[in-house]
Design an enzyme around this catalytic site. Structure first.
Site, PDB file in Angstrom:
ATOM      1  N   TYR A   1      18.750  11.369 -29.657  1.00  0.00           N
ATOM      2  CA  TYR A   1      17.772  11.092 -28.607  1.00  0.00           C
ATOM      3  C   TYR A   1      18.343  10.960 -27.198  1.00  0.00           C
ATOM      4  O   TYR A   1      17.794  11.511 -26.261  1.00  0.00           O
ATOM      5  CB  TYR A   1      17.004   9.808 -28.973  1.00  0.00           C
TER       6      TYR A   1
ATOM      7  N   CYS B   1      23.004   4.161 -19.807  1.00  0.00           N
ATOM      8  CA  CYS B   1      23.616   4.292 -18.467  1.00  0.00           C
ATOM      9  C   CYS B   1      24.293   5.652 -18.308  1.00  0.00           C
ATOM     10  O   CYS B   1      24.833   6.208 -19.265  1.00  0.00           O
ATOM     11  CB  CYS B   1      24.647   3.222 -18.149  1.00  0.00           C
TER      12      CYS B   1
HETATM   13  P1  AMP Z   1       9.114   2.827 -30.716  1.00  0.00           P
HETATM   14  O1  AMP Z   1       7.824   2.997 -30.026  1.00  0.00           O
HETATM   15  O2  AMP Z   1       9.731   1.466 -30.457  1.00  0.00           O
HETATM   16  O3  AMP Z   1       9.077   3.133 -32.171  1.00  0.00           O
HETATM   17  O4  AMP Z   1      10.168   3.837 -30.046  1.00  0.00           O
HETATM   18  C1  AMP Z   1      10.314   5.125 -30.508  1.00  0.00           C
HETATM   19  C2  AMP Z   1      10.082   6.093 -29.388  1.00  0.00           C
HETATM   20  O5  AMP Z   1      10.869   5.769 -28.246  1.00  0.00           O
HETATM   21  C3  AMP Z   1      10.460   7.497 -29.788  1.00  0.00           C
HETATM   22  O6  AMP Z   1       9.466   8.347 -29.245  1.00  0.00           O
HETATM   23  C4  AMP Z   1      11.807   7.751 -29.135  1.00  0.00           C
HETATM   24  O7  AMP Z   1      11.855   9.051 -28.594  1.00  0.00           O
HETATM   25  C5  AMP Z   1      11.928   6.715 -28.059  1.00  0.00           C
HETATM   26  N1  AMP Z   1      13.157   5.928 -28.130  1.00  0.00           N
HETATM   27  C6  AMP Z   1      14.020   5.783 -29.153  1.00  0.00           C
HETATM   28  N2  AMP Z   1      15.025   4.947 -28.860  1.00  0.00           N
HETATM   29  C7  AMP Z   1      14.796   4.514 -27.593  1.00  0.00           C
HETATM   30  C8  AMP Z   1      15.471   3.620 -26.699  1.00  0.00           C
HETATM   31  N3  AMP Z   1      16.563   2.985 -27.065  1.00  0.00           N
HETATM   32  N4  AMP Z   1      14.944   3.434 -25.460  1.00  0.00           N
HETATM   33  C9  AMP Z   1      13.818   4.065 -25.086  1.00  0.00           C
HETATM   34  N5  AMP Z   1      13.123   4.908 -25.885  1.00  0.00           N
HETATM   35  C10 AMP Z   1      13.589   5.137 -27.119  1.00  0.00           C
END
Ligand code: AMP
Ligand code: SF4
Length: 446
Positions: free
Chosen positions: A244, A2
Site C-alpha cells: 500500500y 513519511c
Molecule cells: P480501514 O478503513 O481502517 O480498514 O483502512 C483500510 C483502508 O485504508 C484501505 O483502503 C487502505 O488502502 C487504506 N490504508 C491501509 N493502511 C493505511 C494506513 N496506515 N494509513 C492510511 N490508510 C491506510
C-alpha cells in the site's frame, strides 16, 4: 510512513529540486512539510503544516539558496500534528546547525527522552525524532559521522535518516532495513530519497538502495560509505510498502511495485475465486490488484468508483452534513457499472474495517446484486510499532472477529484475503528478509 529527500548539486536549483522530490513523496505523509538548505556557511529552514504545495510558495522557495538540501513530508505516528513536530528538526552540534529528517519510528523513545532530559535537553515537541536531535546535541564526539554512529547504537526501531550539515549530507538506515532509502548519482551530484519516484523526477538514474546499517556521507569530494552497524541476519523490510504505502511506479529490489501488486491480485483470484459480472477496485490503492484479479479470472474490470482527485487535506469537522455525505465525498460511484451486477470489489487492505463497511453500503445503495470483497493482503491482526499507524489491537477488525464475523459485519456475500504464502509469492523475496508483523505478530525487533 513519511517521505525523506536529500540532494547535493552544484548545477540544479536544489530548493526547487527538493520541492519536486517532496511533491513526488507526498503520498507518504500529508501533515507537514519542510526543506533545510545549506550555502556552505549556514542552514536555512522553511517548514509548516499541510501539503507541500500549501507550505511553500514562490517567495519561500526563492529564499532558500544553496547547493545541498534535505526535505521531509510527515505522517505522524509518535507525536501529534503540531508545527513543532514538523521536520527537518534542527540540532545544535558543537555550535553548528544540523538538520534531521526521519522516516520510521523508534521503539525506545520514552527511555531515551528521560535520559536526555536528565542530562539537560529541553524537549520542544513530542516526536521520537527529537530524541535523535537531542542525542546529537549531547554527543561528545567531534565528527558528525561518529556522533551519528554512536546514536545508532542507542536508538532502537525503524529509521531511515538523512542529516544535513553545512558541508555534508549523511544518510543512514537501521540494521534491519525496515524503511526504504535509495541513492543515485545526478550528473552534477547526488540524490537520496525514500522512493525512486522522487529520484527520477530530479533526473537521477536507477541508483541503489542503502544497505541496512550503512552510513553514507555526501560532500564536495563525492560519496563515502561505511558499515555503521552490522546488518541483522534477519531482515525487516516492511511488506506493507509493497502492498500500500509506496507509489506503484516505484521500484524496490529491482522490481516494479505495480507488477507485484498485479501479481497479488492474480494470486488472490487463485485463492478466492468467485463468479461475478465485473471486478472493481477501491481507487487508487486497490487498482493494480483489481486488474490482476480481473486478468486471472477473465472477469471484466470496470470503473465502479471514481476517486475525487482534490480530496487532499481537509479541515472540515465531521459534523452531521459530512456524516450524511460520508464516503461519497471521496469516492464517487458510477451507478450504471454497479446496479443489478454481481460485483467483486478489491482493496489492498482492511485495517479497522471502516472504509470497507462504508463502500459496501454505497455499492448496495447503488443497486449491486451481490458484493464479493477481496483483499490483496492478509488479515491485519497486530499493530505496527515501526512507523505506520495501523491502530491498536482492539481496533483491528481481523484481530477481534473471525472471517465469518467480518463477512457479516461488512454485509458482503463473500470475503477473501490473500494468504501470507500468496503475498510472499508475489513479492518474491525470502520470508526472513521482510517484516510481516502486522499479519503474523512476528516482530523483527522485539
Ligand atoms: P480501514 O478503513 O481502517 O480498514 O483502512 C483500510 C483502508 O485504508 C484501505 O483502503 C487502505 O488502502 C487504506 N490504508 C491501509 N493502511 C493505511 C494506513 N496506515 N494509513 C492510511 N490508510 C491506510
Ligand atoms: Fe510494515 Fe506491518 Fe512490519 Fe509495520 S508491522 S513495518 S506495517 S509489515
Amino acid at each position: 510512513m513519511c517521505g525523506i529527500f536529500g540532494i547535493w548539486s552544484t548545477k540544479l536549483n536544489v530548493a526547487e529540486a527538493t520541492y519536486f522530490g517532496l511533491f513526488a513523496l507526498q503520498h507518504r505523509g500529508q501533515e507537514s512539510a519542510g526543506i533545510a538548505i545549506t550555502d556552505g556557511k549556514q542552514i536555512n529552514l522553511v517548514k509548516g503544516l499541510g501539503l507541500v504545495s500549501q507550505v511553500f510558495d514562490k517567495d519561500s522557495l526563492e529564499s532558500l539558496k544553496g547547493f545541498a538540501a534535505v526535505g521531509h513530508s510527515r505522517y505522524s505516528t509518535t507525536g501529534s500534528v503540531l508545527k513543532v513536530n514538523a521536520q527537518p528538526l534542527l540540532a545544535n552540534f558543537h555550535g553548528h546547525d544540523v538538520a534531521v529528517t526521519h522516516n520510521g519510528n523508534l521503539i525506545n523513545t520514552e527511555q531515551l527522552r528521560k535520559e536526555c532530559a536528565i542530562k539537560g535537553y529541553v524537549f520542544k515537541g513530542t516526536s521520537d525524532t527529537e530524541v535523535i536531535a537531542a542525542l546529537l546535541e549531547q554527543s561528545s564526539e567531534t565528527e558528525l559521522e561518529d556522533a551519528i554512529l554512536s546514536l545508532m547504537r542507542q536508538i532502537r526501531g525503524a529509521y531511515s535518516l538523512v542529516f544535513l550539515a553545512k558541508d555534508r549530507i549523511v544518510a543512514v538506515r537501521d540494521p534491519y532495513g525496515i524503511r526504504p532509502l535509495v541513492i543515485s548519482s545526478l550528473g552534477s551530484g547526488y540524490v537520496i530519497a525514500s522512493e525512486d519516484c522522487a529520484v527520477s523526477i530530479v533526473g537521477g538514474g536507477s541508483g541503489r538502495e542503502l544497505l541496512p546499517g550503512e552510513l553514507l556521507t555526501i560532500d564536495e569530494t563525492g560519496t563515502h560509505t561505511r558499515t555503521a552497524l552490522h546488518q541483522e541476519a534477519r531482515g525487516g523490510f516492511c511488506s506493507f510498502e509493497y502492498i500500500y504505502f509506496a507509489r506503484p511506479d516505484s521500484i524496490f529490489n529491482h522490481k516494479s511495485l505495480y507488477s507485484i501488486r498485479v501479481k497479488m491480485g492474480r494470486n488472490l483470484f487463485r485463492e478466492h475465486p468467485v463468479e461475478a459480472d465485473c471486478v472493481i477496485s477501491v481507487p487508487d490503492s486497490g487498482t493494480p490488484a483489481a486488474i490482476g484479479y480481473s486478468k486471472e479470472s477473465g472477469i471484466a474490470f470496470a470503473e465502479g468508483l471514481i476517486k475525487n482527485r482534490y480530496i487532499g487535506r481537509t479541515f472540515i469537522q465531521p459534523d452531521q452534513l459530512l456524516r450524511e455525505v460520508g464516503v461519497k465525498l471521496k469516492l464517487n460511484p458510477i451507478v450504471d457499472a454497479i446496479a443489478g451486477k454481481r460485483i467483486v470489489i478489491v482493496d489492498d487492505s482492511i485495517v479497522r474495517g471502516t472504509t470497507s463497511k462504508k463502500i459496501v453500503k454505497l455499492l448496495r445503495e447503488c443497486g449491486a446484486r451481490e458484493v464479493h470483497f477481496r483483499v490483496s493482503s492478509p488479515m491485519v491482526i497486530a499493530p505496527c510499532f515501526y512507523g505506520i499507524d495501523t491502530a491498536g489491537k482492539n481496533e483491528l477488525i481481523a484481530s477481534n472477529l473471525s472471517l465469518e464475523e467480518i463477512r457479516d459485519e461488512l454485509k458482503v456475500d463473500s470475503i477473501g484475503f490473500l494468504s501470507l504464502k500468496g503475498l510472499l509469492n508475489a513479492i518474491h523475496l525470502p520470508k526472513d528478509s521482510l517484516c510481516l508483523a502486522c499479519f503474523n505478530g512476528d516482530y523483527p525487533i522485539p
